[in-house]
Scaffold this motif. Structure first.
Motif, mmCIF file in Angstrom:
data_model
loop_
_atom_site.group_PDB
_atom_site.id
_atom_site.type_symbol
_atom_site.label_atom_id
_atom_site.label_comp_id
_atom_site.label_asym_id
_atom_site.label_seq_id
_atom_site.Cartn_x
_atom_site.Cartn_y
_atom_site.Cartn_z
ATOM 1 N N PRO A 43 84.892 -1.646 7.441
ATOM 2 C CA PRO A 43 84.719 -0.583 8.524
ATOM 3 C C PRO A 43 83.409 -0.097 8.647
ATOM 4 C CG PRO A 43 85.827 0.461 6.731
ATOM 5 C CD PRO A 43 85.796 -0.927 6.354
ATOM 6 N N TYR A 44 82.681 -0.277 9.890
ATOM 7 C CA TYR A 44 81.653 0.490 10.323
ATOM 8 C C TYR A 44 80.355 -0.385 9.879
ATOM 9 C CZ TYR A 44 84.133 4.878 10.166
ATOM 10 O OH TYR A 44 85.131 5.889 10.353
ATOM 11 N N LEU A 45 80.787 -1.547 9.532
ATOM 12 C CA LEU A 45 79.522 -2.664 9.209
ATOM 13 C C LEU A 45 78.786 -2.985 10.265
ATOM 14 C CD1 LEU A 45 78.705 -4.443 6.909
ATOM 15 C CD2 LEU A 45 80.152 -6.178 7.613
ATOM 16 N N GLU A 46 79.518 -3.114 11.605
ATOM 17 C CA GLU A 46 78.706 -3.407 12.522
ATOM 18 C C GLU A 46 77.563 -2.437 12.970
ATOM 19 O OE1 GLU A 46 81.599 -2.262 12.678
ATOM 20 O OE2 GLU A 46 82.091 -0.694 14.063
ATOM 21 N N HIS A 47 77.368 -1.211 12.514
ATOM 22 C CA HIS A 47 76.303 -0.319 12.616
ATOM 23 C C HIS A 47 75.148 -0.858 11.755
ATOM 24 C CE1 HIS A 47 78.543 2.487 15.223
ATOM 25 N NE2 HIS A 47 79.470 2.057 14.420
ATOM 26 N N PHE A 48 75.308 -1.748 10.704
ATOM 27 C CA PHE A 48 74.197 -1.849 9.607
ATOM 28 C C PHE A 48 73.780 -3.408 9.849
ATOM 29 C CE2 PHE A 48 76.644 1.499 8.501
ATOM 30 C CZ PHE A 48 75.675 2.523 8.104
ATOM 31 N N ILE A 49 74.680 -4.461 10.395
ATOM 32 C CA ILE A 49 73.929 -5.618 10.529
ATOM 33 C C ILE A 49 73.561 -5.969 11.996
ATOM 34 C CG2 ILE A 49 75.397 -6.580 8.688
ATOM 35 C CD1 ILE A 49 77.388 -7.774 10.693
ATOM 36 N N ALA A 50 72.464 -6.741 12.041
ATOM 37 C CA ALA A 50 71.797 -7.149 13.240
ATOM 38 C C ALA A 50 72.821 -8.037 14.322
ATOM 39 C CB ALA A 50 70.578 -7.768 13.193
ATOM 40 N N PRO A 51 72.997 -7.969 15.408
ATOM 41 C CA PRO A 51 72.096 -6.996 16.269
ATOM 42 C C PRO A 51 72.908 -5.732 16.433
ATOM 43 C CG PRO A 51 73.344 -8.541 17.771
ATOM 44 C CD PRO A 51 73.558 -8.779 16.467
ATOM 45 N N ARG A 52 72.205 -4.539 16.037
ATOM 46 C CA ARG A 52 72.752 -3.388 15.978
ATOM 47 C C ARG A 52 72.206 -2.334 17.062
ATOM 48 N NH1 ARG A 52 68.786 -1.733 12.469
ATOM 49 N NH2 ARG A 52 68.459 -3.458 11.023
ATOM 50 N N ARG A 53 72.773 -1.331 17.402
ATOM 51 C CA ARG A 53 72.478 -0.257 18.501
ATOM 52 C C ARG A 53 71.592 0.911 17.948
ATOM 53 N NH1 ARG A 53 77.415 -2.353 19.123
ATOM 54 N NH2 ARG A 53 78.249 -0.270 18.326
ATOM 55 N N GLY A 54 72.067 1.280 16.713
ATOM 56 C CA GLY A 54 71.516 2.810 16.295
ATOM 57 C C GLY A 54 69.872 2.644 16.100
ATOM 58 N N GLN A 55 69.624 3.810 15.793
ATOM 59 C CA GLN A 55 68.209 3.972 15.217
ATOM 60 C C GLN A 55 68.087 4.004 13.876
ATOM 61 O OE1 GLN A 55 66.688 7.818 15.851
ATOM 62 N NE2 GLN A 55 64.272 7.382 15.313
ATOM 63 N N VAL A 56 67.278 3.128 13.274
ATOM 64 C CA VAL A 56 66.895 2.986 11.696
ATOM 65 C C VAL A 56 66.090 4.284 11.155
ATOM 66 C CG1 VAL A 56 64.959 1.379 12.153
ATOM 67 C CG2 VAL A 56 66.270 1.437 10.096
ATOM 68 N N LEU A 57 66.614 5.027 10.276
ATOM 69 C CA LEU A 57 65.842 5.832 9.603
ATOM 70 C C LEU A 57 65.248 5.633 8.320
ATOM 71 C CD1 LEU A 57 68.086 9.011 10.618
ATOM 72 C CD2 LEU A 57 66.223 8.181 11.870
ATOM 73 N N PHE A 58 65.684 4.453 7.738
ATOM 74 C CA PHE A 58 65.412 4.016 6.398
ATOM 75 C C PHE A 58 66.058 2.759 6.051
ATOM 76 C CE2 PHE A 58 65.878 3.737 2.032
ATOM 77 C CZ PHE A 58 64.459 3.972 1.491
ATOM 78 N N ASP A 59 65.524 1.741 5.625
ATOM 79 C CA ASP A 59 66.045 0.502 5.391
ATOM 80 C C ASP A 59 64.987 -0.365 4.388
ATOM 81 O OD1 ASP A 59 67.047 -2.023 5.589
ATOM 82 O OD2 ASP A 59 66.794 -2.167 7.694
ATOM 83 N N ALA A 60 65.282 -0.413 3.041
ATOM 84 C CA ALA A 60 64.545 -1.020 2.012
ATOM 85 C C ALA A 60 65.465 -1.701 0.887
ATOM 86 C CB ALA A 60 63.664 0.256 1.176
ATOM 87 N N LEU A 61 65.062 -2.721 0.341
ATOM 88 C CA LEU A 61 65.699 -3.390 -0.879
ATOM 89 C C LEU A 61 65.402 -2.478 -1.963
ATOM 90 C CD1 LEU A 61 65.118 -7.226 -0.116
ATOM 91 C CD2 LEU A 61 67.389 -5.902 -0.061
ATOM 92 N N GLN A 62 66.298 -2.176 -2.748
ATOM 93 C CA GLN A 62 66.150 -1.246 -3.893
ATOM 94 C C GLN A 62 66.648 -1.889 -5.057
ATOM 95 O OE1 GLN A 62 63.853 0.742 -3.646
ATOM 96 N NE2 GLN A 62 64.233 2.266 -1.742
ATOM 97 N N SER A 63 66.060 -1.754 -6.350
ATOM 98 C CA SER A 63 66.707 -2.513 -7.475
ATOM 99 C C SER A 63 67.836 -1.346 -7.857
ATOM 100 C CB SER A 63 65.852 -2.393 -8.630
ATOM 101 O OG SER A 63 65.216 -1.158 -8.857
ATOM 102 N N GLU A 64 68.786 -2.221 -9.101
ATOM 103 C CA GLU A 64 69.779 -1.171 -9.761
ATOM 104 C C GLU A 64 69.519 -1.167 -11.033
ATOM 105 O OE1 GLU A 64 73.675 -1.544 -7.738
ATOM 106 O OE2 GLU A 64 72.646 -1.203 -5.611
ATOM 107 N N GLN A 65 70.542 -0.532 -11.823
ATOM 108 C CA GLN A 65 70.329 -0.535 -13.227
ATOM 109 C C GLN A 65 69.881 -1.596 -13.978
ATOM 110 O OE1 GLN A 65 72.755 0.591 -11.491
ATOM 111 N NE2 GLN A 65 72.948 2.908 -12.236
ATOM 112 N N ALA A 66 68.452 -1.893 -14.361
ATOM 113 C CA ALA A 66 67.719 -2.977 -14.676
ATOM 114 C C ALA A 66 68.194 -3.093 -16.074
ATOM 115 C CB ALA A 66 66.410 -2.811 -14.550
ATOM 116 N N SER A 67 68.708 -2.132 -16.919
ATOM 117 C CA SER A 67 69.238 -2.499 -18.308
ATOM 118 C C SER A 67 70.442 -3.384 -18.248
ATOM 119 C CB SER A 67 69.486 -1.357 -19.019
ATOM 120 O OG SER A 67 68.157 -0.404 -18.817
ATOM 121 N N TRP A 68 71.217 -3.410 -17.070
ATOM 122 C CA TRP A 68 72.397 -4.069 -17.232
ATOM 123 C C TRP A 68 72.628 -5.053 -16.164
ATOM 124 C CZ3 TRP A 68 74.902 1.472 -16.788
ATOM 125 C CH2 TRP A 68 74.683 2.164 -17.933
#
Lengths: 464, 464
Positions: free
Chosen positions: B131-156
């Motif tokens: 649900p709500y995925l359509e707001h996050f994948i292109a083409p989308r309508r809202g205004q982007v406030l933040f969008d970055a690729l971020q790492s996760e727990q690098a020990s695991w």
């Protein structure tokens, strides 16, 4: 220091005469110190250091050609490309050197103060110490103006990055033989000369663009003002940086490129013969060997493999004004060898000879560059790529300004970006590819041919 | 929407009761849908998708322990972690969901609007649409406030990244079962509750810290003012961003860490037995299997391997004021699985039980955190790591303020950094590790217990 650019040219001509270099082509299997690994066919140095030439298999590239194989240079270490800056009478000067690189068409070009692979400065060569290196390695005393890890030609290198540094010093600096101080304005003039300022100098200079307002050629069509507005932090961009970072993240998140090293002897579409490894259809580049006699270098003579492009490249930004602010059309580009696979590149970056007219894969917008009217061309210069690995690799670097009827809506992998936004991305490393960084340096240091320089010529604060 | 936090807690308690989840431990060799590869011992899903558990050999880490081998989770695809923001009566609200994850000690925690692996949203599960995925994948309508690729727990995780997104919308949004709107102030309160706001929500929220001035607990010792000054773009940092980027580049350029995937069954120091894979000395974590019955999830039941830490972690920033501006002591840290090997992390990040007092490798400054006086502790909360991969993985997140006698000169891999500088780094992705991002969210949304909220509570402009 030179009173004017012609004094520099006299000095540089003397440098060319000062030392006798000789570069000869040698079959790959006869390269002194290098061998072909029996199982893989990979070209490796007997020390196991420096670099190697291996095979690369690329799949799901997301480009017009989805899958291919190619030779690639593997050099998993970070070198230093550093420029030392010092003010004389309030005017900042860069310490550059006239340096021979075997791949240069004219052998000698202007290099940064320090241009050293890790093998260089840890003296794997057994060569001489790298001069001025102490200003760039910790603990150091100067003020850092710029310091970022940047990628290099990702079509030919796998995950190669160099540390790009600009250090300001107040110390007395002895000027060694072959080195000279040049102002940014003089460098701006020299950047317009074919095959003079080398790639390493250009990529480091891209880090200085944020520090000095650009001039731009005096003209009555408002170009200089649009360029200045594009550089100002207050200049209004078409897209916010938040939007551009989202655009870049979107392309990165969709990247599917997969890379796998493979034996060089098994690379499809390439063949060894006549002492070289060449593409079967005569495209892209050839792997060849050279031997060098160079009395002025760290080591008096050596041999090495190099990549020799089959044709000249075209590296261009399209530019247009948006509400009086110059914008550049940047491409989020699949970069074969880049660590994170996608970087921002020029509008057009290719060897046109590889893409006959109407052939699939011919880059979008290439023809707009090739057919630009003279009055649209803001600069146009043939420059060399890194002469330490690439043999006679030359590209036409050009900025083509299109009029305001050019569409602001562009394909999803393109975006219109200001100069200020590019200088912000450059600071963080691994955002702009080396070709885009060269163009940025050319734009940022456009000579100001008619207007006198501002009295001080000082650098502005470095943006926090 | 909730008039106050206690109304939220009543709603959340109903959610817990609404659905019957059951998570049981299952021997790895009996995990439905998973198998052990005969040659390598690697744990893989029969579909070849999702993720796998493999062996990793680490050499030249540059840490106290130079070389080791370990199990690691390999998941080479980018998911989306997204929060939808909408203003009601001028106050921004975030759409969060009460979501079950099998690794959570309390099963249900507060997740972002969308928390989807690529397998999820391309429906490899054969499950329900996200649900709500359509707001996050292109083409989308809202205004982007933040969008970055971020790492996760690098020990695991090996090279795991997720796309962190915050999208603002003005549309009518139906609130599905299990979802709720919360203000940033309410979220600030809930972040202080143990095991409630999950890791995915916290990492996305770190991207919102730049958008809203922090409050900080009302106290008469000036902490709130020092925190506010640390957030202001005009707040004077000890080191310029240019200097910090140089410091980060220096550590990156010196990184020697080498990683190589290897067969899981050959990993030294770890053994399979009793249906799990465990560390021979009882340290670090255990690989175990779980089966899940979850009627409310995309798929009603499934099994999967998870990593279960052997002990609770400590994740802490030391903070001190410098000329009235709060600074955090950031560490440039070798991150085993991170794409670029070095990221900025908290001052302290470890499982203390793995490092007996005076044992080599015991992290610097750990004891300063463990022995802090109550008046130095600005927050202290036990939070869970990603409950989709990690089983009962809990850490104590804390901010310890040291007085101004604490040294400003610190070991070369540490630096004092303002909140504003951290928010700038977060925008570019791959700079702050996930643990530092969680702490940043906690700092940025510290509840303002006594002072009334500013009338509008609006977000500020997103910084260009």
């Amino acid at each position: 220091m030179f009173p004017d650019v012609s004094a520099f040219h006299r000095w540089f001509a003397q440098r060319l005469d000062a030392e006798a270099y000789r570069v000869a082509t040698v079959p790959l299997h006869r390269l002194e110190g290098w061998s072909t690994e029996p199982d893989s066919g990979d070209l490796v140095h007997r020390s196991g250091r420096f670099y190697s030439v291996r095979g690369l298999s690329v799949t799901q590239s997301g480009r017009q050609v989805e899958n291919w194989q190619q030779p690639i240079i593997v050099q998993p270490e970070h070198g230093i490309l550093g420029i030392l800056v010092k003010e004389f009478h309030g005017i900042p000067h860069c310490l550059l050197q006239a340096k021979m690189e075997p791949g240069n068409v004219n052998l000698v070009q202007l290099s940064p103060t320090v241009q050293a692979t890790k093998s260089n400065y840890t003296r794997v060569h057994g060569g001489r110490a790298v001069p001025y290196l102490e200003h760039f390695i910790a603990p150091r005393r100067g003020q850092v103006l710029f310091d970022a890890l940047q990628s290099e030609q990702a079509s030919w290198f796998l995950a190669k990055r160099n540390r790009n540094m600009i250090i300001r010093t107040d110390e007395d600096i002895p000027v060694l033989d072959g080195f000279c101080w040049l102002t940014f304005q003089q460098i701006g003039d020299l950047l317009r000369v074919d095959d003079l300022v080398n790639m390493d100098t250009r990529t480091v200079l891209s880090g200085a663009v944020a520090l000095r307002p650009p001039a731009g050629p005096a003209s009555d069509d408002g170009f200089a003002a649009a360029l200045a507005a594009s550089w100002q932090p207050s200049g209004r961009p078409l897209h916010s940086t938040t939007e551009l970072l989202s655009w870049f993240t979107e392309i990165k998140a969709g990247a599917t490129l997969t890379r796998r090293l493979m034996p060089l002897s098994e690379v499809a579409g390439w063949s060894a013969g006549d002492g070289v490894i060449a593409h079967d259809e005569g495209r892209h580049f050839t792997v060849l060997g050279v031997s060098v006699e160079a009395p002025g270098r760290e080591v008096a003579g050596w041999s090495q493999p190099m990549f020799a492009p089959r044709s000249q490249g075209v590296i261009a930004f399209l530019a247009r004004r948006v509400a009086g602010v110059l914008h550049l059309l940047v491409q989020a580009r699949t970069e074969t060898g880049a660590l994170d696979r996608i970087e921002m590149g020029p509008t057009v970056q290719c060897q046109p000879a590889d893409y006959a007219a109407s052939q699939p894969g011919r880059p979008e917008l290439l023809d707009q560059v090739l057919t630009a009217r003279p009055d649209q061309i803001r600069f146009d210069v043939v420059l060399s790529e890194e002469g330490g690995r690439f043999h006679h690799a030359r590209s036409r670097y050009t900025l083509v300004e299109v009029d305001e009827s050019a569409p602001l809506r562009v394909p999803r992998n393109f975006a219109w970006v200001t100069v200020r936004q590019l200088t912000d991305f450059v600071r963080f490393g691994s955002h702009l590819n080396v070709e885009a960084r060269s163009l940025l340096a050319l734009i940022g240091f456009l000579p100001d041919d008619q207007v006198p320089a501002p009295p001080s010529g000082r650098l502005v604060a470095s943006g926090g």
